[in-house]
Design a protein around this motif. Structure first.
Motif, PDB file in Angstrom:
ATOM      1  N   ASN A  39       0.834  -1.201   0.000  1.00 53.60           N
ATOM      2  CA  ASN A  39       0.000   0.000   0.000  1.00 53.60           C
ATOM      3  C   ASN A  39       0.871   1.255   0.000  1.00 53.60           C
ATOM      4  OD1 ASN A  39      -2.547   1.254   0.020  1.00 53.60           O
ATOM      5  ND2 ASN A  39      -2.392   1.598   2.240  1.00 53.60           N
ATOM      6  N   LYS A  40       1.969   1.162   0.752  1.00 54.83           N
ATOM      7  CA  LYS A  40       2.880   2.301   0.820  1.00 54.83           C
ATOM      8  C   LYS A  40       3.528   2.563  -0.531  1.00 54.83           C
ATOM      9  CE  LYS A  40       6.912   3.981   3.369  1.00 54.83           C
ATOM     10  NZ  LYS A  40       7.900   3.652   4.431  1.00 54.83           N
ATOM     11  N   LEU A  41       3.947   1.505  -1.216  1.00 54.40           N
ATOM     12  CA  LEU A  41       4.564   1.644  -2.537  1.00 54.40           C
ATOM     13  C   LEU A  41       3.570   2.205  -3.549  1.00 54.40           C
ATOM     14  CD1 LEU A  41       6.585  -1.717  -2.719  1.00 54.40           C
ATOM     15  CD2 LEU A  41       7.512   0.602  -2.466  1.00 54.40           C
ATOM     16  N   SER A  42       2.296   1.757  -3.436  1.00 55.36           N
ATOM     17  CA  SER A  42       1.260   2.247  -4.356  1.00 55.36           C
ATOM     18  C   SER A  42       1.037   3.743  -4.181  1.00 55.36           C
ATOM     19  CB  SER A  42      -0.037   1.476  -4.117  1.00 55.36           C
ATOM     20  OG  SER A  42      -1.063   1.972  -4.929  1.00 55.36           O
ATOM     21  N   ARG A  43       0.998   4.185  -2.888  1.00 55.85           N
ATOM     22  CA  ARG A  43       0.782   5.609  -2.633  1.00 55.85           C
ATOM     23  C   ARG A  43       1.936   6.443  -3.182  1.00 55.85           C
ATOM     24  NH1 ARG A  43      -0.929   3.896   2.528  1.00 55.85           N
ATOM     25  NH2 ARG A  43       1.074   4.570   3.396  1.00 55.85           N
ATOM     26  N   ARG A  44       3.151   5.946  -3.057  1.00 54.14           N
ATOM     27  CA  ARG A  44       4.295   6.690  -3.566  1.00 54.14           C
ATOM     28  C   ARG A  44       4.223   6.825  -5.095  1.00 54.14           C
ATOM     29  NH1 ARG A  44       9.830   4.559  -1.206  1.00 54.14           N
ATOM     30  NH2 ARG A  44      10.517   6.328  -2.516  1.00 54.14           N
ATOM     31  N   THR A  45       3.759   5.763  -5.772  1.00 56.42           N
ATOM     32  CA  THR A  45       3.630   5.816  -7.232  1.00 56.42           C
ATOM     33  C   THR A  45       2.585   6.843  -7.653  1.00 56.42           C
ATOM     34  OG1 THR A  45       4.244   3.495  -7.422  1.00 56.42           O
ATOM     35  CG2 THR A  45       3.096   4.477  -9.298  1.00 56.42           C
ATOM     36  N   VAL A  46       1.451   6.838  -6.958  1.00 59.62           N
ATOM     37  CA  VAL A  46       0.368   7.798  -7.261  1.00 59.62           C
ATOM     38  C   VAL A  46       0.847   9.217  -7.030  1.00 59.62           C
ATOM     39  CG1 VAL A  46      -1.898   8.622  -6.549  1.00 59.62           C
ATOM     40  CG2 VAL A  46      -1.480   6.167  -6.812  1.00 59.62           C
ATOM     41  N   ASP A  47       1.548   9.459  -5.909  1.00 54.36           N
ATOM     42  CA  ASP A  47       2.036  10.812  -5.596  1.00 54.36           C
ATOM     43  C   ASP A  47       3.012  11.310  -6.662  1.00 54.36           C
ATOM     44  OD1 ASP A  47       0.539  10.812  -3.340  1.00 54.36           O
ATOM     45  OD2 ASP A  47       2.181  10.345  -1.956  1.00 54.36           O
ATOM     46  N   ARG A  48       3.855  10.451  -7.145  1.00 55.98           N
ATOM     47  CA  ARG A  48       4.844  10.854  -8.155  1.00 55.98           C
ATOM     48  C   ARG A  48       4.141  11.228  -9.473  1.00 55.98           C
ATOM     49  NH1 ARG A  48       7.850   6.929  -7.629  1.00 55.98           N
ATOM     50  NH2 ARG A  48       7.159   5.579  -9.342  1.00 55.98           N
ATOM     51  N   LYS A  49       3.171  10.423  -9.892  1.00 53.18           N
ATOM     52  CA  LYS A  49       2.444  10.718 -11.126  1.00 53.18           C
ATOM     53  C   LYS A  49       1.655  12.023 -11.008  1.00 53.18           C
ATOM     54  CE  LYS A  49       1.978   5.954 -12.772  1.00 53.18           C
ATOM     55  NZ  LYS A  49       1.043   4.859 -13.104  1.00 53.18           N
ATOM     56  N   LEU A  50       1.075  12.227  -9.819  1.00 56.86           N
ATOM     57  CA  LEU A  50       0.294  13.456  -9.621  1.00 56.86           C
ATOM     58  C   LEU A  50       1.191  14.682  -9.712  1.00 56.86           C
ATOM     59  CD1 LEU A  50      -2.402  14.789  -8.910  1.00 56.86           C
ATOM     60  CD2 LEU A  50      -1.874  14.412  -6.488  1.00 56.86           C
ATOM     61  N   ARG A  51       2.363  14.626  -9.094  1.00 62.31           N
ATOM     62  CA  ARG A  51       3.277  15.756  -9.144  1.00 62.31           C
ATOM     63  C   ARG A  51       3.745  16.025 -10.582  1.00 62.31           C
ATOM     64  NH1 ARG A  51       5.368  17.879  -4.659  1.00 62.31           N
ATOM     65  NH2 ARG A  51       4.836  16.911  -2.649  1.00 62.31           N
ATOM     66  N   GLN A  52       3.948  14.973 -11.343  1.00 62.09           N
ATOM     67  CA  GLN A  52       4.363  15.153 -12.739  1.00 62.09           C
ATOM     68  C   GLN A  52       3.275  15.853 -13.547  1.00 62.09           C
ATOM     69  OE1 GLN A  52       5.288  11.146 -13.875  1.00 62.09           O
ATOM     70  NE2 GLN A  52       7.464  11.292 -13.215  1.00 62.09           N
ATOM     71  N   MET A  53       2.006  15.488 -13.284  1.00 57.45           N
ATOM     72  CA  MET A  53       0.882  16.117 -13.981  1.00 57.45           C
ATOM     73  C   MET A  53       0.786  17.600 -13.620  1.00 57.45           C
ATOM     74  SD  MET A  53      -2.004  13.121 -13.641  1.00 57.45           S
ATOM     75  CE  MET A  53      -3.280  14.220 -14.275  1.00 57.45           C
TER      76      MET A  53
END
Length: 412
Positions: free
Chosen positions: A379-393
């Motif tokens: 779950n922690k790894l998933s949240r980090r992936t989502v946060d990175r994509k959001l910041r890129q957007m």
């Protein structure tokens, strides 16, 4: 220990209350039974005169006298030798009879003790009391005119009244004689007097006096007194509870007990006590193998066989469970009159089911923890992936709008 796990939409864990894998038993079965200290535990098989009395033999003007003669010492050695057989006890009996007929009160007393056992065959309590009665008469006759061994004789008289040996049991008389001897610094009498105060026999229960006399006796190297002081510190009786001080006194006691063993002055009760000290780490590190050794040496003691049964039934560090041995030892204890052993046998299936259930639940808890840890990590790894994509957007959108990126924004 109780562990609760909960099932909800965000966690894969299951709602169940789990007992600690360590088996929980009813107090009657699980407690380590401590044999109340006998008033003559201080003596055991030593016969104080042969070991601790370093003075001339006393001979009175009457027909009675006290003499640690060669015959008397040899008889005592035969009686208390663990390897003695029937013929050895018969030889000891003849030696004591010879001494008793000449007036040696010590031999007369020990004949009373010998006939109260089954060493010669069946017990002969009538003959035992007859010799005890003669011995008490002798002790009372020599006491007034005795000087060097006066406190010793007083102690022996006190014991006879305390146990009803050759007379009616009389705690009041026992108290008076123990007090006289204790005031003369007899460490065995001090221990016995402390016991009377502790249990309220012949005197009002008084833990302060019990502690005082236990300490006096312990300071003279009486191991049973050291053990009693340790228990009072361990339980917080009269004194503040202090486990460290208790351990110091337990250590003194164990050293004294092992010394009695080396001198071949230990009996089954003492071996049981030593076994319990190793089992529970009293005055020493816990050592189950040594505990078993002492329990086996005193297997005729129903509490020793009970402890062996428990150890093999439930297991311990370095000791695997063995149902066959457990049943054998518990059966022996039950046959010797131990009701706790019988109840444990009667409910063995129930307890085994509890053990099994606790083991299964324990494994389930560990599995649940592993699942939870894996879930949380993913779950922690998933949240980090989502946060990175959001910041890129967000960064891309700012660039399209011509917004300048702040220096403190960093890519994740």
């Amino acid at each position: 220990m109780i562990i609760r796990t909960v099932l909800d939409m965000d966690s894969p864990m299951v709602d169940v209350v789990v007992q600690d894998p360590e088996l929980t038993l009813p107090n009657a079965y699980d407690s380590d039974v401590e044999i109340s200290p006998l008033l003559d535990e201080s003596e055991q098989s030593a016969e104080e005169g042969t070991v601790t009395i370093n003075t001339a033999d006393f001979v009175s003007d009457s027909k009675y006298y006290l003499k640690w003669s060669k015959n008397y010492k040899e008889a005592c050695k035969l009686i208390y030798d663990k390897n003695s057989k029937l013929e050895d006890f018969q030889k000891a009996e003849q030696l004591l009879l010879t001494e008793s007929q000449s007036g040696n009160v010590l031999a007369t007393h020990d004949l009373g003790k010998l006939y109260s056992t089954d060493k010669l065959g069946e017990k002969d309590l009538e003959k035992s009391q007859r010799y005890y009665s003669e011995a008490l008469k002798g002790f009372l006759e020599v006491e007034p005119t005795e000087s060097k061994l006066k406190s010793y004789v007083q102690y022996r008289i006190g014991k006879m009244y305390c146990y009803g040996l050759g007379t009616e049991q009389d705690y009041l008389q026992a108290f008076d004689w123990f007090l006289k001897s204790a005031r003369e610094n007899n460490k065995f009498a001090q221990f016995s007097l402390a016991n009377l105060y502790y249990y309220g026999n012949g005197v009002e229960k008084d833990l302060s006096q019990a502690f005082l006399w236990y300490q006096k006796s312990a300071s003279q190297g009486q191991p049973y007194a050291s053990y009693a002081v340790a228990q009072m510190y361990s339980k917080g009786e009269y004194v503040a509870k202090d486990d460290d001080t208790a351990q110091q006194f337990y250590k003194q006691a164990l050293s004294g007990f092992l010394n009695l063993e080396r001198k071949e002055q230990a009996d089954d009760n003492l071996f049981y006590k030593i076994g319990m000290m190793y089992k529970n780490g009293l005055g020493t590190d816990i050592d189950v193998s040594k505990a078993i050794k002492y329990f086996q040496r005193s297997a005729d003691n129903k509490w020793s066989s009970y402890q062996l049964g428990k150890l093999y039934l439930f297991g311990a560090d370095g000791l695997e469970k063995d149902k066959e041995k457990a049943v054998r030892w518990l059966t022996k204890s039950a046959e010797d009159g131990n009701e706790y052993a019988q109840k444990l046998l009667d409910n063995m299936e129930q307890f085994e089911n509890v053990v099994l259930a606790n083991t299964v639940f324990g494994l389930f808890v560990n599995l649940s923890r592993c699942i939870e840890d894996d879930y949380m990590q993913k779950n922690k790894l998933s949240r980090r992936t989502v946060d990175r994509k959001l910041r890129q957007m967000i960064l891309k959108k700012k660039q399209e709008l011509g917004v300048k990126e702040e220096n403190n924004i960093t890519m994740q």
